[in-house]
Design a protein around this motif. Structure first.
Motif, PDB file in Angstrom:
ATOM      1  N   LEU A 305       0.823  -1.210   0.000  1.00 46.33           N
ATOM      2  CA  LEU A 305       0.000   0.000   0.000  1.00 46.33           C
ATOM      3  C   LEU A 305       0.858   1.262   0.000  1.00 46.33           C
ATOM      4  O   LEU A 305       0.425   2.314  -0.487  1.00 46.33           O
ATOM      5  N   GLN A 306       2.062   1.174   0.543  1.00 45.11           N
ATOM      6  CA  GLN A 306       2.982   2.316   0.547  1.00 45.11           C
ATOM      7  C   GLN A 306       3.730   2.455  -0.774  1.00 45.11           C
ATOM      8  O   GLN A 306       4.507   3.396  -0.946  1.00 45.11           O
ATOM      9  N   GLY A 307       3.524   1.515  -1.691  1.00 39.71           N
ATOM     10  CA  GLY A 307       4.226   1.565  -2.969  1.00 39.71           C
ATOM     11  C   GLY A 307       5.642   1.021  -2.903  1.00 39.71           C
ATOM     12  O   GLY A 307       6.412   1.175  -3.854  1.00 39.71           O
ATOM     13  N   ARG A 308       5.998   0.346  -1.832  1.00 40.67           N
ATOM     14  CA  ARG A 308       7.336  -0.216  -1.658  1.00 40.67           C
ATOM     15  C   ARG A 308       7.300  -1.675  -2.138  1.00 40.67           C
ATOM     16  O   ARG A 308       7.383  -2.618  -1.372  1.00 40.67           O
ATOM     17  N   HIS A 309       7.195  -1.826  -3.459  1.00 43.68           N
ATOM     18  CA  HIS A 309       6.844  -3.116  -4.029  1.00 43.68           C
ATOM     19  C   HIS A 309       7.951  -4.158  -3.911  1.00 43.68           C
ATOM     20  O   HIS A 309       7.667  -5.346  -3.739  1.00 43.68           O
ATOM     21  N   ASP A 310       9.198  -3.769  -4.013  1.00 43.75           N
ATOM     22  CA  ASP A 310      10.288  -4.736  -3.869  1.00 43.75           C
ATOM     23  C   ASP A 310      10.327  -5.292  -2.441  1.00 43.75           C
ATOM     24  O   ASP A 310      10.476  -6.508  -2.231  1.00 43.75           O
ATOM     25  N   GLU A 311      10.182  -4.403  -1.472  1.00 39.99           N
ATOM     26  CA  GLU A 311      10.172  -4.853  -0.074  1.00 39.99           C
ATOM     27  C   GLU A 311       8.946  -5.711   0.211  1.00 39.99           C
ATOM     28  O   GLU A 311       9.015  -6.698   0.957  1.00 39.99           O
ATOM     29  N   ALA A 312       7.810  -5.316  -0.391  1.00 37.87           N
ATOM     30  CA  ALA A 312       6.578  -6.098  -0.196  1.00 37.87           C
ATOM     31  C   ALA A 312       6.746  -7.499  -0.775  1.00 37.87           C
ATOM     32  O   ALA A 312       6.321  -8.487  -0.161  1.00 37.87           O
ATOM     33  N   GLN A 313       7.390  -7.596  -1.945  1.00 39.32           N
ATOM     34  CA  GLN A 313       7.604  -8.898  -2.562  1.00 39.32           C
ATOM     35  C   GLN A 313       8.535  -9.766  -1.715  1.00 39.32           C
ATOM     36  O   GLN A 313       8.323 -10.976  -1.552  1.00 39.32           O
ATOM     37  N   GLU A 314       9.532  -9.147  -1.124  1.00 40.23           N
ATOM     38  CA  GLU A 314      10.454  -9.888  -0.264  1.00 40.23           C
ATOM     39  C   GLU A 314       9.725 -10.438   0.964  1.00 40.23           C
ATOM     40  O   GLU A 314       9.907 -11.606   1.351  1.00 40.23           O
ATOM     41  N   ALA A 315       8.892  -9.592   1.578  1.00 34.50           N
ATOM     42  CA  ALA A 315       8.120 -10.050   2.741  1.00 34.50           C
ATOM     43  C   ALA A 315       7.135 -11.140   2.340  1.00 34.50           C
ATOM     44  O   ALA A 315       6.930 -12.120   3.080  1.00 34.50           O
ATOM     45  N   LEU A 316       6.514 -10.992   1.175  1.00 32.74           N
ATOM     46  CA  LEU A 316       5.578 -12.002   0.694  1.00 32.74           C
ATOM     47  C   LEU A 316       6.284 -13.341   0.497  1.00 32.74           C
ATOM     48  O   LEU A 316       5.749 -14.396   0.861  1.00 32.74           O
ATOM     49  N   SER A 317       7.472 -13.299  -0.073  1.00 34.89           N
ATOM     50  CA  SER A 317       8.224 -14.540  -0.290  1.00 34.89           C
ATOM     51  C   SER A 317       8.521 -15.243   1.032  1.00 34.89           C
ATOM     52  O   SER A 317       8.421 -16.475   1.139  1.00 34.89           O
ATOM     53  N   THR A 318       8.867 -14.446   2.058  1.00 37.56           N
ATOM     54  CA  THR A 318       9.114 -15.025   3.379  1.00 37.56           C
ATOM     55  C   THR A 318       7.847 -15.678   3.926  1.00 37.56           C
ATOM     56  O   THR A 318       7.892 -16.770   4.519  1.00 37.56           O
ATOM     57  N   PHE A 319       6.728 -15.021   3.722  1.00 37.94           N
ATOM     58  CA  PHE A 319       5.436 -15.542   4.185  1.00 37.94           C
ATOM     59  C   PHE A 319       5.115 -16.850   3.471  1.00 37.94           C
ATOM     60  O   PHE A 319       4.733 -17.847   4.093  1.00 37.94           O
ATOM     61  N   ILE A 320       5.278 -16.865   2.152  1.00 37.11           N
ATOM     62  CA  ILE A 320       4.960 -18.051   1.360  1.00 37.11           C
ATOM     63  C   ILE A 320       5.895 -19.215   1.697  1.00 37.11           C
ATOM     64  O   ILE A 320       5.478 -20.377   1.744  1.00 37.11           O
ATOM     65  N   ASP A 321       7.173 -18.892   1.952  1.00 40.72           N
ATOM     66  CA  ASP A 321       8.179 -19.935   2.162  1.00 40.72           C
ATOM     67  C   ASP A 321       8.191 -20.505   3.581  1.00 40.72           C
ATOM     68  O   ASP A 321       9.019 -21.371   3.881  1.00 40.72           O
ATOM     69  N   PHE A 322       7.309 -20.017   4.442  1.00 38.22           N
ATOM     70  CA  PHE A 322       7.260 -20.534   5.811  1.00 38.22           C
ATOM     71  C   PHE A 322       7.014 -22.041   5.765  1.00 38.22           C
ATOM     72  O   PHE A 322       6.059 -22.513   5.150  1.00 38.22           O
TER      73      PHE A 322
END
Length: 450
Positions: A305-322
């Motif tokens: 939502l803040q437009g920080r898409h690279d950081e958001a993708q990194e956090a998403l990958s961590t979430f998915i890879d749990f």
């Protein structure tokens, strides 16, 4: 009802309003301003709007609001309402009005209790208002009142298995029913758990506190869906305090995860949401858990939502890879499920305009979702992605169609807020398009009629 069939006072109310050039929404704000509510919430104005239409149709007498009408129009009460009103509606109690003006609840007033005593009626109304129940319950089925009466008459406390079933029932109600219905049902059980805690044996008190924490969290959930943010924030705090008293780490993390996630829907600013995530991660420790992973997913959505898409993708990958156990068992084993991962991925990909990835995740959510809440929001992600890809007009039209399909009672604040996210993504120079203006009107809620 034909105009000739309406009471004279109902016709007069409409005529006086139209004489001043006020629409029903303008009238709602004028009445609320008269009783001291200068900046009413959208849900409150919407509820008053619906009641104004009922009054003007002659469906029920304004009762407590009759003198407010007179003051707003500057017309003596006996002149505005020359007909003898129903007996109950003659009892105009200023204290009721003050309470309703101050409470962050619905303000729909139909003919009240058929009690013969003013004080009895006043106390009943004040009790229900303090609990957050709509006064409309008096004129409808009265189910919340019936449940409170049953609660007062019950002599045996509920056993723990029954309380766990109650939590599942409330979660199902939140996902599938109108948010106001879910809220009213929760109130009754919040009163019940409080009563039972006072008399509980030590070996059951801890588990009942866990139930109280979960009920408080669900109540904050329902209030958020109704857009009653001040009340929701108080209940998030209550849920955390109750959870902390149990020494149940999973429960403590669950309440904090939910608070942060619901903050994304306009309840908190985004830096505050990220701060809540940081604090919850500090409480989680270093041991992997599904709730700690869930915090990472919420962080991904906030960053998107803040437009920080690279950081958001990194956090998403961590979430998915749990790789741990994704089934967050505990007092509410059905609260967390795999749909959270796909919903978060749909959100993050849509914000970044990654259409193919967003489409895949959306279809997974729609195939597994329960109720209307997730389904509506994930479809709005598709409209958001269309806008981000440059299709302001088609995206706005798509979002408008999704919202318009929902019954008014299902247009929760969280769904409308997702619609507003679509709107905010549209470049300013394109916001005069007809489709965009229509979406703006729809997400304001001013069109709603029930």
């Amino acid at each position: 009802m034909l105009k000739t069939q309406r009471p004279a006072w109902a016709i007069r109310l409409q005529e006086e309003r139209e004489l001043r050039g006020w629409g029903p929404f303008d009238m709602a704000r004028q009445l609320l301003r008269t009783v001291g509510v200068e900046n009413p919430s959208l849900s409150r104005v919407r509820n008053m709007y619906r009641q104004i239409l009922r009054w003007e149709n002659g469906e029920n007498y304004p009762g407590t609001w009759a003198p407010v009408y007179a003051e707003t129009f500057g017309i003596p009460l006996h002149e505005l309402f020359p007909e003898p009103p129903p007996r109950q509606s003659e009892r105009l109690n200023k204290k009721k009005l003050d309470t309703l003006a101050q409470a962050d609840v619905n303000v729909e007033i139909s003919t009240p209790l058929h009690a013969g005593d003013d004080e009895m009626e006043r106390r009943a109304l004040l009790q229900l208002t303090a609990l957050g129940l709509s006064a409309e319950a008096f004129g409808s089925t009265g189910e919340p009142v019936r449940q409170l009466l049953a609660l007062a008459l019950e002599s045996e406390p509920r056993d723990l298995d029954a309380w766990h079933l109650t939590l599942s029932d409330h979660l199902h109600a939140i996902l599938t029913r109108a948010s106001s219905q879910a809220r009213d049902g929760l109130i009754v059980d919040l009163v019940a758990i409080q009563r039972q805690l006072h008399t509980a044996e030590p070996d059951q008190a801890t588990e009942l506190r866990r139930v109280a924490a979960a009920l408080s969290m669900l109540y904050a959930n329902a209030l958020t869906r109704l857009g009653q943010h001040a009340g929701a924030i108080h209940w998030w705090r209550t849920a955390k305090v109750a959870a902390d008293a149990t020494d149940d780490l999973g429960l403590r993390l669950m309440t904090r995860c939910e608070e942060a996630a619901f903050g994304l829907y306009g309840q908190r600013d985004l830096p505050t949401v990220i701060r809540l995530i940081d604090e919850a991660e500090g409480a989680a420790g270093t041991k992997p858990s599904s709730w700690r992973a869930d915090l990472t997913g919420t962080r991904a959505r906030a960053l998107a939502l803040q437009g920080r898409h690279d950081e958001a993708q990194e956090a998403l990958s961590t979430f998915i890879d749990f790789t741990g156990d994704r089934n967050a068992r505990g007092i509410m084993p059905t609260l967390w499920n795999e749909n959270r991962v796909h919903f978060t991925a749909s959100w993050v990909h849509a914000c970044a305009g990654r259409e193919a990835e967003a489409d895949t995740e959306r279809e997974l959510v729609l195939a597994r979702t329960q109720g209307y809440q997730y389904a509506a929001n994930v479809r709005l992600h598709e409209a958001l992605c269309t806008v981000v890809k440059g299709g302001a007009g088609p995206g706005a039209a798509q979002a408008t169609e999704i919202l318009a399909e929902l019954p008014p009672a299902h247009q929760s604040h969280m769904i409308l807020e997702t619609g507003r996210t679509v709107l905010r993504a549209i470049p300013r120079e394109q916001r005069n398009r007809p489709a965009v203006r229509e979406l703006q009107t729809l997400t304001s809620g001013r069109h709603l009629i029930t």
